[in-house]
Scaffold this motif. Structure first.
Motif, PDB file in Angstrom:
ATOM      1  N   VAL A   1      34.681  40.805  21.201  1.00 61.99           N
ATOM      2  CA  VAL A   1      35.805  41.733  21.060  1.00 61.99           C
ATOM      3  C   VAL A   1      36.016  42.390  22.419  1.00 61.99           C
ATOM      4  N   LEU A   2      37.006  41.886  23.140  1.00 61.61           N
ATOM      5  CA  LEU A   2      37.353  42.421  24.456  1.00 61.61           C
ATOM      6  C   LEU A   2      38.819  42.821  24.414  1.00 61.61           C
ATOM      7  N   PRO A   3      39.101  44.097  24.109  1.00 65.79           N
ATOM      8  CA  PRO A   3      40.485  44.548  23.954  1.00 65.79           C
ATOM      9  C   PRO A   3      41.359  44.149  25.135  1.00 65.79           C
ATOM     10  N   GLU A   4      42.521  43.609  24.822  1.00 68.01           N
ATOM     11  CA  GLU A   4      43.524  43.195  25.804  1.00 68.01           C
ATOM     12  C   GLU A   4      43.058  42.030  26.673  1.00 68.01           C
ATOM     13  N   VAL A   5      41.907  41.452  26.365  1.00 72.41           N
ATOM     14  CA  VAL A   5      41.409  40.317  27.136  1.00 72.41           C
ATOM     15  C   VAL A   5      41.179  39.114  26.232  1.00 72.41           C
ATOM     16  N   TYR A   6      40.286  39.268  25.242  1.00 68.50           N
ATOM     17  CA  TYR A   6      39.957  38.151  24.355  1.00 68.50           C
ATOM     18  C   TYR A   6      39.264  38.664  23.107  1.00 68.50           C
ATOM     19  N   SER A   7      39.582  38.058  21.977  1.00 71.30           N
ATOM     20  CA  SER A   7      38.875  38.312  20.715  1.00 71.30           C
ATOM     21  C   SER A   7      38.541  36.970  20.104  1.00 71.30           C
ATOM     22  N   GLY A   8      37.276  36.797  19.717  1.00 66.05           N
ATOM     23  CA  GLY A   8      36.831  35.545  19.137  1.00 66.05           C
ATOM     24  C   GLY A   8      37.430  35.306  17.764  1.00 66.05           C
ATOM     25  N   PRO A   9      37.443  34.064  17.293  1.00 65.96           N
ATOM     26  CA  PRO A   9      38.046  33.742  15.997  1.00 65.96           C
ATOM     27  C   PRO A   9      37.392  34.456  14.818  1.00 65.96           C
ATOM     28  N   ILE A  10      36.074  34.580  14.852  1.00 64.80           N
ATOM     29  CA  ILE A  10      35.406  35.268  13.736  1.00 64.80           C
ATOM     30  C   ILE A  10      35.681  36.772  13.829  1.00 64.80           C
ATOM     31  N   ALA A  11      35.719  37.308  15.054  1.00 66.19           N
ATOM     32  CA  ALA A  11      36.046  38.731  15.228  1.00 66.19           C
ATOM     33  C   ALA A  11      37.415  39.047  14.647  1.00 66.19           C
ATOM     34  N   LYS A  12      38.372  38.141  14.823  1.00 64.59           N
ATOM     35  CA  LYS A  12      39.711  38.351  14.263  1.00 64.59           C
ATOM     36  C   LYS A  12      39.679  38.356  12.741  1.00 64.59           C
ATOM     37  N   LEU A  13      38.848  37.463  12.165  1.00 65.37           N
ATOM     38  CA  LEU A  13      38.761  37.381  10.703  1.00 65.37           C
ATOM     39  C   LEU A  13      38.200  38.653  10.077  1.00 65.37           C
ATOM     40  N   ILE A  14      37.333  39.350  10.829  1.00 66.24           N
ATOM     41  CA  ILE A  14      36.717  40.567  10.272  1.00 66.24           C
ATOM     42  C   ILE A  14      37.386  41.820  10.817  1.00 66.24           C
ATOM     43  N   GLY A  15      38.627  41.661  11.254  1.00 70.64           N
ATOM     44  CA  GLY A  15      39.419  42.827  11.639  1.00 70.64           C
ATOM     45  C   GLY A  15      39.117  43.413  12.989  1.00 70.64           C
ATOM     46  N   GLY A  16      38.519  42.640  13.899  1.00 68.40           N
ATOM     47  CA  GLY A  16      38.246  43.134  15.237  1.00 68.40           C
ATOM     48  C   GLY A  16      37.005  43.989  15.360  1.00 68.40           C
ATOM     49  N   VAL A  17      36.138  43.958  14.357  1.00 68.04           N
ATOM     50  CA  VAL A  17      34.882  44.719  14.413  1.00 68.04           C
ATOM     51  C   VAL A  17      33.898  43.996  15.331  1.00 68.04           C
ATOM     52  N   ASP A  18      33.310  44.710  16.268  1.00 67.20           N
ATOM     53  CA  ASP A  18      32.408  44.107  17.249  1.00 67.20           C
ATOM     54  C   ASP A  18      30.977  44.058  16.720  1.00 67.20           C
ATOM     55  N   ILE A  19      30.565  42.881  16.257  1.00 66.01           N
ATOM     56  CA  ILE A  19      29.173  42.683  15.840  1.00 66.01           C
ATOM     57  C   ILE A  19      28.518  41.584  16.672  1.00 66.01           C
ATOM     58  N   GLY A  20      29.183  41.208  17.773  1.00 74.16           N
ATOM     59  CA  GLY A  20      28.641  40.152  18.620  1.00 74.16           C
ATOM     60  C   GLY A  20      27.269  40.480  19.161  1.00 74.16           C
ATOM     61  N   TRP A  21      27.064  41.732  19.560  1.00 73.91           N
ATOM     62  CA  TRP A  21      25.767  42.149  20.100  1.00 73.91           C
ATOM     63  C   TRP A  21      24.660  41.989  19.059  1.00 73.91           C
ATOM     64  N   LEU A  22      24.982  42.258  17.785  1.00 71.40           N
ATOM     65  CA  LEU A  22      23.988  42.121  16.719  1.00 71.40           C
ATOM     66  C   LEU A  22      23.659  40.654  16.476  1.00 71.40           C
ATOM     67  N   VAL A  23      24.680  39.798  16.547  1.00 77.66           N
ATOM     68  CA  VAL A  23      24.460  38.353  16.400  1.00 77.66           C
ATOM     69  C   VAL A  23      23.548  37.858  17.518  1.00 77.66           C
ATOM     70  N   GLY A  24      23.808  38.313  18.753  1.00 79.10           N
ATOM     71  CA  GLY A  24      22.978  37.913  19.880  1.00 79.10           C
ATOM     72  C   GLY A  24      21.525  38.328  19.717  1.00 79.10           C
TER      73      GLY A  24
END
Length: 495
Positions: free
Chosen positions: A420-443
């Motif tokens: 989730v990088l506002p105005e830059v890039y949002s991943g496909p799964i991030a879009k499906l969950i409404g832009g909530v940033d859980i990437g760090w937790l996945v990592g």
């Protein structure tokens, strides 16, 4: 491994002798009681207040923003605090210890992310301070950039003891000011009004948790840099508890304060909000508390510069053996100061959003590292390392640590769909969950589990002979009278 002269961290009041090298037992003069105030102040400035603006900007109420902030900080600070215990046990900077997982040369992969983070945070700090002080007092932004950068540089050059000393002074200066403001808020004497809007959404609640959790996780790559002067047998739980409550309590306090300023005053700038609410208490108090917050931020810039120096020297040493002298530290810190100061001078406040996006990427890069490092330290090798072997590519940890590098890469790749990088890039799964940033937790989860699985084939018992030889070599180090005029290395410790 080379040892520098000096029986203490530095001649009294002088520049610290140590950098990436091992701190012998006879030089361990740190105290656990200093860790709490040190990390308390690390978060006790207006940068932290801005974290409390995130929930309200997405429509979250004061109460739910505070709750989400508390949950996120308590979770994220755990990782930071557990890293702190490594400093006392090993007497090493954090990134040198990471050679055990990634290899003598392989650790350079992580060093790139950590260095960018240190420089990036200092750029953000300088730009925000220059903008805020210009807006409040009309001060020249170029002068602010140069003065704050030079102070941060000097703190980093003088090193560990001076950083602890200055942090303690600013802690005692800042604490009563924030207490006065907080009491005034509770008593209704700091202005503001009850908002007519604000409620609850899962997206906003999760975003506030994510931002708060990631805030203290970013301290993970360098927290043990400031605990490595503690006596080796200091109880780990004492260090963890001191760092945890120090870093967590100040962050929670100011995030809640930020949420109040955002919902009650409509604030969007942490420094300006402090100034306005402070003046509502009594005239002149706003300037006092704003300047105390600036002092804390400048001290934190010294923190970033110091660990940035350790990162650069570690990287240089990984490519070609260097002697970590005081002269080298001065040159590296000076170069880093020119770098962040120069970037800050050409960076506008409007460009800060792009820089925050870049720092978010660095968080995605650092989170898999912290998972690998902690799993290795607490579950695989259980704190048992051959320290002298961390200073040679031909030691038991090798030049490239394939288990750590594979686990790190797998964890990072797994986060990409969640970016989730506002105005830059949002991943496909991030879009499906409404832009909530859980990437760090996945990592965290993917890298930690992957490393643990890969390490099932690691024969830690076979490393014991090297560990015993390392302990003997380290125990043979003897105190040498400190020299204030030369950087003379002692003979190399056998690996």
């Amino acid at each position: 491994m080379t040892q520098q002269s000096g029986s203490h961290a530095a001649p009294r009041g002088g520049i610290e002798v140590r950098s990436i090298d091992y701190v012998p037992e006879h030089e361990r003069h740190g105290k656990v009681r200093d860790q709490g105030p040190f990390w308390f102040l690390g978060n006790f400035q207006f940068f932290t207040i801005a974290i409390g603006f995130i929930g309200p900007s997405m429509g979250l109420s004061l109460g739910y923003t505070a709750l989400a902030g508390i949950i996120g900080i308590l979770f994220g600070t755990l990782f930071m605090a557990f890293h702190a215990s490594q400093g006392a046990e090993l007497g090493l900077p954090q990134m040198i210890q990471s050679r055990a997982q990634f290899g003598y040369r392989g650790v350079a992969l992580v060093l790139i992310g950590t260095l960018f983070t240190f420089v990036g945070f200092n750029v953000v700090d300088v730009v925000l301070m220059a903008s805020g002080l210009h807006g409040i007092f009309g001060w020249n932004t170029v002068a602010i950039t140069m003065v704050t950068s030079l102070i941060g540089m000097l703190l980093a050059i003088y090193g560990h003891d001076w950083l602890h000393r200055v942090f303690k002074w600013i802690f005692y200066l800042s604490l009563p000011l924030y207490l006065i403001l907080s009491v005034a808020i509770l008593m209704g004497g700091a202005g503001g009004k009850v908002p007519t809007t604000g409620g609850f959404t899962w997206v906003a609640f999760a975003a506030q948790i994510a931002a708060s959790a990631s805030y203290n996780i970013t301290y993970a790559p360098y927290v043990s840099d400031y605990s490595r002067y503690l006596p080796r047998h200091t109880p780990a739980r004492s260090i963890i508890a001191s760092v945890f409550w120090g870093a967590a309590s100040s962050a929670i306090w100011l995030i809640v304060l930020g949420a109040w300023l955002a919902t009650r005053l409509g604030a969007s700038d942490g420094l300006v909000a402090l100034y306005s609410s402070g003046n509502a208490v009594f005239h002149g108090f706003g300037a006092l508390i704003a300047l105390s917050s600036i002092a804390a931020m400048v001290a934190t810039m010294g923190l970033n510069a110091y660990s940035g120096m350790l990162t650069v020297v570690t990287a240089l040493d990984s490519l070609r053996k260097v002697t970590p002298t005081r002269s080298l530290r001065v040159v590296v810190i000076g170069a880093l100061t020119v770098l962040w100061g120069g970037i800050a001078l050409v960076t506008s406040v409007n460009a800060i959003n792009m820089l925050f996006a870049a720092l978010t990427i660095m968080l995605y890069l650092l989170v898999p590292w912290t998972a690998v490092n902690l799993v290795d330290y607490f579950y695989v090798r259980r704190g048992r390392y051959a320290i002298t072997h961390l200073f040679t590519p031909s030691g038991i940890y090798g030049a490239w640590g394939r288990r750590g590098l594979i686990a790190y890469t797998v964890g990072f790749v797994a986060t990409i769909p969640f970016f989730v990088l506002p105005e830059v890039y949002s991943g496909p799964i991030a879009k499906l969950i409404g832009g909530v940033d859980i990437g760090w937790l996945v990592g965290l989860l993917v890298s930690g589990i992957s490393y643990y699985a890969l390490s099932r084939s690691l024969d830690v018992v076979a490393e014991e002979a090297a560990i015993q030889a390392s302990e003997w070599a380290l125990g043979s180090l003897t105190a040498v009278p400190p020299s204030s005029s030369e950087d003379k290395p002692l003979p190399a410790v056998p690996a």
